[in-house]
Design a protein around this motif. Sequence first.
Motif, mmCIF file in Angstrom:
data_model
loop_
_atom_site.group_PDB
_atom_site.id
_atom_site.type_symbol
_atom_site.label_atom_id
_atom_site.label_comp_id
_atom_site.label_asym_id
_atom_site.label_seq_id
_atom_site.Cartn_x
_atom_site.Cartn_y
_atom_site.Cartn_z
ATOM 1 N N LEU A 275 -48.008 -26.374 21.788
ATOM 2 C CA LEU A 275 -46.848 -27.274 21.874
ATOM 3 C C LEU A 275 -47.305 -28.731 21.856
ATOM 4 N N ASP A 276 -48.394 -29.025 22.567
ATOM 5 C CA ASP A 276 -48.935 -30.383 22.529
ATOM 6 C C ASP A 276 -49.471 -30.717 21.140
ATOM 7 N N LEU A 277 -50.075 -29.735 20.477
ATOM 8 C CA LEU A 277 -50.596 -29.970 19.129
ATOM 9 C C LEU A 277 -49.456 -30.210 18.143
ATOM 10 N N TYR A 278 -48.360 -29.493 18.320
ATOM 11 C CA TYR A 278 -47.208 -29.764 17.453
ATOM 12 C C TYR A 278 -46.712 -31.187 17.661
ATOM 13 N N GLU A 279 -46.566 -31.605 18.901
ATOM 14 C CA GLU A 279 -46.044 -32.949 19.148
ATOM 15 C C GLU A 279 -47.001 -34.028 18.659
ATOM 16 N N ALA A 280 -48.289 -33.701 18.583
ATOM 17 C CA ALA A 280 -49.270 -34.680 18.110
ATOM 18 C C ALA A 280 -49.346 -34.732 16.596
ATOM 19 N N THR A 281 -49.109 -33.594 15.926
ATOM 20 C CA THR A 281 -49.250 -33.530 14.456
ATOM 21 C C THR A 281 -47.936 -33.300 13.745
ATOM 22 N N LEU A 282 -46.946 -32.752 14.460
ATOM 23 C CA LEU A 282 -45.629 -32.399 13.906
ATOM 24 C C LEU A 282 -45.749 -31.403 12.757
ATOM 25 N N GLN A 283 -46.794 -30.567 12.821
ATOM 26 C CA GLN A 283 -46.960 -29.457 11.878
ATOM 27 C C GLN A 283 -46.354 -28.212 12.516
ATOM 28 N N ALA B 236 -55.868 -31.484 25.574
ATOM 29 C CA ALA B 236 -56.509 -32.783 25.813
ATOM 30 C C ALA B 236 -56.703 -33.550 24.516
ATOM 31 N N TYR B 237 -57.268 -32.910 23.500
ATOM 32 C CA TYR B 237 -57.489 -33.610 22.235
ATOM 33 C C TYR B 237 -56.171 -34.015 21.593
ATOM 34 N N ALA B 238 -55.166 -33.133 21.674
ATOM 35 C CA ALA B 238 -53.876 -33.454 21.068
ATOM 36 C C ALA B 238 -53.221 -34.640 21.770
ATOM 37 N N ARG B 239 -53.208 -34.636 23.081
ATOM 38 C CA ARG B 239 -52.488 -35.672 23.815
ATOM 39 C C ARG B 239 -53.228 -37.004 23.792
ATOM 40 N N VAL B 240 -54.544 -36.967 23.981
ATOM 41 C CA VAL B 240 -55.295 -38.224 23.934
ATOM 42 C C VAL B 240 -55.278 -38.787 22.517
ATOM 43 N N GLY B 241 -55.449 -37.907 21.519
ATOM 44 C CA GLY B 241 -55.420 -38.363 20.130
ATOM 45 C C GLY B 241 -54.097 -38.992 19.749
ATOM 46 N N ALA B 242 -52.998 -38.413 20.244
ATOM 47 C CA ALA B 242 -51.680 -38.961 19.921
ATOM 48 C C ALA B 242 -51.481 -40.334 20.549
ATOM 49 N N VAL B 243 -51.879 -40.487 21.812
ATOM 50 C CA VAL B 243 -51.689 -41.772 22.489
ATOM 51 C C VAL B 243 -52.560 -42.854 21.861
ATOM 52 N N LEU B 244 -53.810 -42.519 21.564
ATOM 53 C CA LEU B 244 -54.736 -43.502 21.010
ATOM 54 C C LEU B 244 -54.605 -43.643 19.503
ATOM 55 N N ARG B 245 -53.780 -42.827 18.902
ATOM 56 C CA ARG B 245 -53.596 -42.820 17.445
ATOM 57 C C ARG B 245 -54.963 -42.659 16.764
ATOM 58 N N ASP B 246 -55.739 -41.719 17.298
ATOM 59 C CA ASP B 246 -57.101 -41.484 16.838
ATOM 60 C C ASP B 246 -57.103 -40.287 15.893
ATOM 61 N N LYS B 247 -57.284 -40.556 14.625
ATOM 62 C CA LYS B 247 -57.219 -39.501 13.614
ATOM 63 C C LYS B 247 -58.311 -38.461 13.825
ATOM 64 N N GLY B 248 -59.516 -38.912 14.215
ATOM 65 C CA GLY B 248 -60.613 -37.982 14.440
ATOM 66 C C GLY B 248 -60.312 -36.999 15.561
ATOM 67 N N MET B 249 -59.716 -37.482 16.654
ATOM 68 C CA MET B 249 -59.363 -36.586 17.755
ATOM 69 C C MET B 249 -58.306 -35.578 17.323
ATOM 70 N N LEU B 250 -57.323 -36.020 16.551
ATOM 71 C CA LEU B 250 -56.288 -35.104 16.088
ATOM 72 C C LEU B 250 -56.854 -34.070 15.134
ATOM 73 N N GLU B 251 -57.806 -34.467 14.311
ATOM 74 C CA GLU B 251 -58.464 -33.499 13.437
ATOM 75 C C GLU B 251 -59.249 -32.480 14.256
#
Length: 827
Positions: free
Chosen positions: A619-627, A549-564
């Motif tokens: 897998l969602d976290l990778y697609e959101a951060t590409l780490q 949830a955090y990875a996918r919502v953060g990626a769509v909203l481009r929300d750095k805090g959510m991705l962190e």
Amino acid sequence: MLGLALRQSTSKNSRVEPARLLTVAFLGAGGQHQNSGGNIRCLRQTPHPPSGRSPLLQHPQPAYYLSSSVFMSMATGGEGASGGEGSPSPPHRHTNRLAKERSPYLLQHAHNPVDWYPWGQDAFDKAKNEDKPIFLSVGYSTCHWCHVMERESFEDEEIGKILSDNFVSIKLDREERPDVDKVYMTFVQSTSGGGGWPMSVWLTPDLRPFIGGTYFPPRDHGRRPGLKTVLMRIMDQWQNNRSALESTGDRILDALKKGTAVAANPGESPPLAPDVATRCFQQLAHSYEEEYGGFRDAPKFPTPVNLMFLMSYWCVNHSTSEGVEALQMALHTLRMMALGGIHDHVAQGFHRYSTDSSWHVPHFEKMLYDQAQLAVAYITASQVSGEQLFADVARDILLYVSRDLSDKSGGFYSAEDADSVPTSGGREKREGAFCVWTASEVWELLPDVVEGATGSATQADIFMHHYGVKVQGNVDPEQDPHGELQGQNVLIVRYSVELTAAHFGISVEKVNELLASARAKMAEVRKSRPRPHLDTKMLASWNGLMLSAYARVGAVLRDKGMLERAVQAGNFLKEHLWDAERQTVLRSCYRGDDLEVQQISPPISGFLDDYAFIICGLLDLYEATLQTEWLQWAEELQLRQDELFLDKQGGGYFCSDPSDNTVLLQLKEDQDGAEPSANSVSASNLLRLSHYTGRQELLQMSQQLLAAFSDRLTRVPIALPEMVRALMAQHYTLKQIVICGQRDAPDTSSLLAAVNSLFLPHKVLMLVDDDADSFLCQRQPALSSITQQAGVATAYVCQDFTCSLPVTDPQELRRLLLDGTLEPQAE
């Protein structure tokens, strides 16, 4: 660039529904269906629906199903008298061995006058040595009827003595040991036709069930036997008719082993995806409730798996009337839920389900897995519709989780209770006391006259109009059989902001400002109320869902805090729920008394859903951060999952380790219910990983898994909408979106934003930079030839061995992804 082809053909499955067998009669003529006439305050969808019934959970009455010796009551819910914040505990007369456990549910029973054991060898040995039957009681810490049974029966001195003297009593947290719960719930459902918690099952010393049910009152009520009567009759039958008990239990268990088998025949292929998807849509459309959305009548569950399927179905059928209808069903349901009382308008998040058809009066329990799946569903709705409302709701859900369900370690707590002590005082907890409002409270809190409003309206007048607050309360007595919500109001949006503004003659902007201010003031008031019990157990599987949830919502909203926050959750899982030495996921950990993370000894090893949900999250976290560290760990966990749970002959995965001889049935979960089936998620995980790693055997394993569930998918796909999505992804093949550029560069971010602005259910996203030795390039050497155009970040879209011409403009990439037609790259 290597695209992976997919072969499709029809298949069938050997699955047979379990026979409806009954245990030996021991209750005499009184064994017939009785209805208690009460009301159920918390339900969870339960698996394995009978073949002739809808796989959606029907509205259960709190009945006691007496089929010979089998008792059944579909009842679950929020916490009762024990546990929770806000009520000091009296001195304890009794303390049993559960006091040494970490599970909040087990700790809630630590002072019963029952000689409780946790599930384990000590209890099994005692039963064998003393030749006593086992009484297994299963529940979870925010289960209302579990605590009713505790208060009525397990705190009763006489019943406690009967249990302690004549049985080996085991208390089990279903969230700690879902494998054990699934086995005995399957038994109860197959012998009675339904299921729920608390679950009460009697076993032989070798753990074979012979009698099962759910909630029992302590004493007889009319023709309805109470727990004391049941215990006395079981004791009599154990002494005088034991062989009949054991032989009937053995026959039922043997039938269940055959009836729950899920396997593919050699050479079978999955069923045809378009046919299965269309049937799933038709079955959902048949059960759809048009006025308020959702499926079936009350009680209404959020069912995110249904909503995600409908939006995926629209993606491949958007030009058809069926596709348009599917999208309308999903968006209307999500919108009505967001406006309804099931949505906490003051403190965010969603309650467990609605007791009525209009999403108004909820069961107030809040579960982590609901927040996770609904956040993904709402952000997906924002992608397909462009409506800001849906994105705002997704953000609000994660705001609630960050504030109220987050541990400082990065993990997420399991649940908040439905019941709490009212502000007015007293020790008796009430449903929704933390969340509801009287009209006088609103008037007192919001007294200011709004300048320019018609009739010198106050902020309270505007708020009460908009959210349906009434002087007499707005809860229908039918939704409040215990009178706990009398005079109270559950906030529900009754008018659009535009209509409210017109009604009071003020601007829309002014209304939004007033409502936001009011909600903030009410949130402050809530902080002073006694809080409901918080289950601080941290489960690997549910943390995996929330990671997604955090990875996918953060990626769509481009929300750095959510991705962190997503990265923090990934680190938590690796630090606290991964045993690197044994290469094993751990099922759970706990918040200690000093707020540190604690583990029990020995820890509970993870189950299939722990692996599957974490892998999906990674897998969602990778697609959101590409780490790529997250991608590497996902592959590592997949390999371990295959070692532990894979059925190499029949395909698919067992829910628990087949080597555990205390688990009598090796089950493969075959329903996407309150949570998706781990097999459904695994089918998608394997497909995604095959595209990242180039490993063809992962694709084949995914296909074999889908073939194993072929019969279920063909007959009742509505039971497995998440698996239907995986089947569709196999059929339509995944697009590989390759971004060539520096990860944090602005031009790379612009291309990624274009990708993340769209809902693309059939894609994998990957980044290639200058490192030829990277994880991806090592696994797929063809990626090393992908280059930037003119030194600018460049995107390639590949599918079925074909790649598009390179794209550097974000809008051009967006058009390419929407159009779906690739113009081949020149050789």
